[in-house]
Design a protein around this motif. Structure first.
Motif, mmCIF file in Angstrom:
data_model
loop_
_atom_site.group_PDB
_atom_site.id
_atom_site.type_symbol
_atom_site.label_atom_id
_atom_site.label_comp_id
_atom_site.label_asym_id
_atom_site.label_seq_id
_atom_site.Cartn_x
_atom_site.Cartn_y
_atom_site.Cartn_z
ATOM 1 N N PRO A 1 0.673 -1.091 -0.167
ATOM 2 C CA PRO A 1 -0.094 -0.121 -0.049
ATOM 3 C C PRO A 1 0.692 1.128 0.146
ATOM 4 N N PHE A 2 2.074 1.264 0.796
ATOM 5 C CA PHE A 2 2.693 2.452 0.798
ATOM 6 C C PHE A 2 3.426 2.764 -0.498
ATOM 7 N N LEU A 3 4.141 1.525 -1.108
ATOM 8 C CA LEU A 3 4.712 1.910 -2.531
ATOM 9 C C LEU A 3 3.919 2.195 -3.395
ATOM 10 N N ALA A 4 2.384 1.848 -3.549
ATOM 11 C CA ALA A 4 1.572 2.074 -4.297
ATOM 12 C C ALA A 4 1.438 3.646 -4.478
ATOM 13 N N GLU A 5 1.322 4.472 -3.196
ATOM 14 C CA GLU A 5 1.315 5.679 -3.027
ATOM 15 C C GLU A 5 2.583 6.283 -3.628
ATOM 16 N N VAL A 6 3.722 5.636 -3.450
ATOM 17 C CA VAL A 6 5.016 6.347 -3.873
ATOM 18 C C VAL A 6 5.055 6.196 -5.252
ATOM 19 N N ARG A 7 4.528 5.268 -5.815
ATOM 20 C CA ARG A 7 4.902 4.974 -7.349
ATOM 21 C C ARG A 7 3.760 6.048 -8.135
ATOM 22 N N LYS A 8 2.991 6.756 -7.488
ATOM 23 C CA LYS A 8 2.033 7.663 -8.252
ATOM 24 C C LYS A 8 2.814 8.884 -8.658
ATOM 25 N N TYR A 9 3.825 9.375 -7.561
ATOM 26 C CA TYR A 9 4.729 10.462 -7.893
ATOM 27 C C TYR A 9 6.122 10.598 -8.110
ATOM 28 N N TYR A 10 6.767 9.106 -7.799
ATOM 29 C CA TYR A 10 8.080 9.000 -7.635
ATOM 30 C C TYR A 10 8.336 7.724 -8.607
ATOM 31 N N VAL A 11 8.599 7.725 -9.909
ATOM 32 C CA VAL A 11 8.708 6.804 -10.936
ATOM 33 C C VAL A 11 10.216 6.111 -10.549
ATOM 34 N N GLU A 12 11.278 6.994 -10.288
ATOM 35 C CA GLU A 12 12.484 6.513 -9.957
ATOM 36 C C GLU A 12 12.708 6.486 -8.458
ATOM 37 N N HIS A 13 12.442 5.224 -7.807
ATOM 38 C CA HIS A 13 12.383 5.233 -6.348
ATOM 39 C C HIS A 13 13.179 3.718 -6.032
ATOM 40 N N GLN A 14 13.850 3.953 -4.902
ATOM 41 C CA GLN A 14 14.646 2.760 -4.306
ATOM 42 C C GLN A 14 14.148 2.352 -2.786
ATOM 43 N N VAL A 15 14.003 1.223 -2.676
ATOM 44 C CA VAL A 15 13.898 0.793 -1.172
ATOM 45 C C VAL A 15 15.222 0.246 -0.542
ATOM 46 N N VAL A 16 15.543 1.160 0.562
ATOM 47 C CA VAL A 16 16.695 0.948 1.131
ATOM 48 C C VAL A 16 16.554 0.572 2.457
ATOM 49 N N THR A 17 17.526 0.053 3.137
ATOM 50 C CA THR A 17 17.482 -0.201 4.563
ATOM 51 C C THR A 17 17.610 0.806 5.610
ATOM 52 N N ASP A 18 18.469 1.900 5.257
ATOM 53 C CA ASP A 18 18.482 2.925 5.985
ATOM 54 C C ASP A 18 18.482 4.270 5.422
ATOM 55 N N ALA A 19 17.392 5.013 5.308
ATOM 56 C CA ALA A 19 17.224 6.091 4.757
ATOM 57 C C ALA A 19 17.974 7.479 5.293
ATOM 58 N N THR A 20 18.747 7.186 6.395
ATOM 59 C CA THR A 20 19.293 8.260 6.888
ATOM 60 C C THR A 20 20.873 8.248 6.461
ATOM 61 N N ALA A 21 21.089 7.252 5.450
ATOM 62 C CA ALA A 21 22.453 7.259 4.934
ATOM 63 C C ALA A 21 22.584 7.085 3.482
ATOM 64 N N ILE A 22 21.968 8.274 2.714
ATOM 65 C CA ILE A 22 21.714 8.115 1.341
ATOM 66 C C ILE A 22 22.983 9.108 0.791
ATOM 67 N N ASP A 23 23.503 8.777 -0.525
ATOM 68 C CA ASP A 23 24.619 9.372 -0.885
ATOM 69 C C ASP A 23 23.905 10.034 -2.092
ATOM 70 N N ASP A 24 23.261 11.285 -2.092
ATOM 71 C CA ASP A 24 22.474 11.802 -3.126
ATOM 72 C C ASP A 24 22.250 13.471 -2.491
#
Length: 291
Positions: A143-166
């Motif tokens: 259900p959560f990813l279904a909402e994400v896909r509506k607005y974010y075509v390029e998305h990644q599931v990560v184990t730790d979103a506090t450690a993003i190199d971007d």
């Protein structure tokens, strides 16, 4: 700092008495404004965009969606189009960055930890960490990813979103309940230093104070030599407030949030009644467009 500002008084929109209006820039929000409730683009969109291109009018989508999502939506007409993505934090034309306003390092991890605490307390919420290259999420349920896909075509599931190199442009929070009930109030500390903007019934965004759709519109106006009197803007929700103030031709769709209707100079038909294209066709007197 309050989550949103008091809207300006309703003002009148100039009307073109003789011939089409002298409009050079048209900026429209997407969800709830240009798109109908089924998230579909209006009929005759591509015809209208071609007529605008022939007249030298720049059409610019402005959205909380990421650039990749907007570019895909407008692929048939994307050449030369300016996209105001991530609620103004990222502006791109033909794949080339025009401007960006990323968060300082350390801000996004703090927000992610706040969301983790909210979720642990029972709030059905998730964070989307919005970078230039992709959007990053820790939640991987359907259900959560279904909402994400509506607005974010390029998305990644990560184990730790506090450690993003971007470069992180904003953090968007999706709450399956009313976002104003628990999630938005939990961001009060961030509102002292950043923008906390409710962008929909279930979404709230945290960005730099200088990052909003209005700032992006005003920068485009300066760079292109276009005045507010030559700018037409359409919106429906609180994240559209600043860009409505950047245009003399400002419209709230009939389904808009009440505060946006107060801020805009005029109200046009709703997103389900093709209000954006109907208003453009009337003001610019586009030939042969039956809307």
């Amino acid at each position: 700092m309050p989550l949103f500002r008091t809207p300006s008084p309703l003002r009148s929109t100039p009307e073109a008495a003789d011939g089409p209006a002298d409009i050079r820039l048209i900026v429209t929000d997407m969800d709830g404004t240009l798109l109908d409730d089924a998230k579909q683009t209006p009929r005759h969109l591509w015809t209208v965009l071609e007529l605008l291109r022939e007249r030298g009018v720049l059409f610019c989508p402005a959205s909380g969606r990421q650039y990749a999502t907007l570019a895909r939506e407008f692929r048939p007409a994307a050449r030369g189009m300016v996209f105001i993505a991530e609620n103004g934090a990222y502006v791109v034309r033909d794949g080339v960055e025009i401007s960006s306003d990323p968060l300082e390092p350390g801000v996004a991890p703090r927000i992610v930890r706040t969301v983790r605490d909210l979720a642990a307390s029972g709030v059905n919420v998730g964070a989307v960490v919005c970078g230039k290259r992709a959007a990053y999420v820790e939640r991987a349920d359907g259900p959560f990813l279904a909402e994400v896909r509506k607005y974010y075509v390029e998305h990644q599931v990560v184990t730790d979103a506090t450690a993003i190199d971007d470069d992180i442009l904003k953090v968007a929070l999706f709450d399956f309940g009313p976002v104003a009930r628990a999630t938005a109030p939990a961001l009060t500390d961030f509102a002292d230093t950043h923008q906390v903007v409710i962008s929909g019934a279930h979404w709230v965004d945290v960005m730099n104070r200088t990052a909003h759709k209005g700032a992006a519109v005003r920068r485009l106006q300066r760079e292109l030599g276009i005045t507010p009197a030559q700018t037409m803007v359409f919106g429906d929700y609180l994240n559209d407030l600043e860009m409505l103030e950047a245009a003399d031709w400002s419209y709230a769709v009939a389904n808009a949030h009440p505060d946006i209707a107060k801020c805009a100079r005029q109200v046009c038909p709703s997103n389900n009644e093709n209000g954006v294209l109907r208003t453009i066709a009337r003001a610019l007197r586009l030939p042969g467009v039956a809307l």
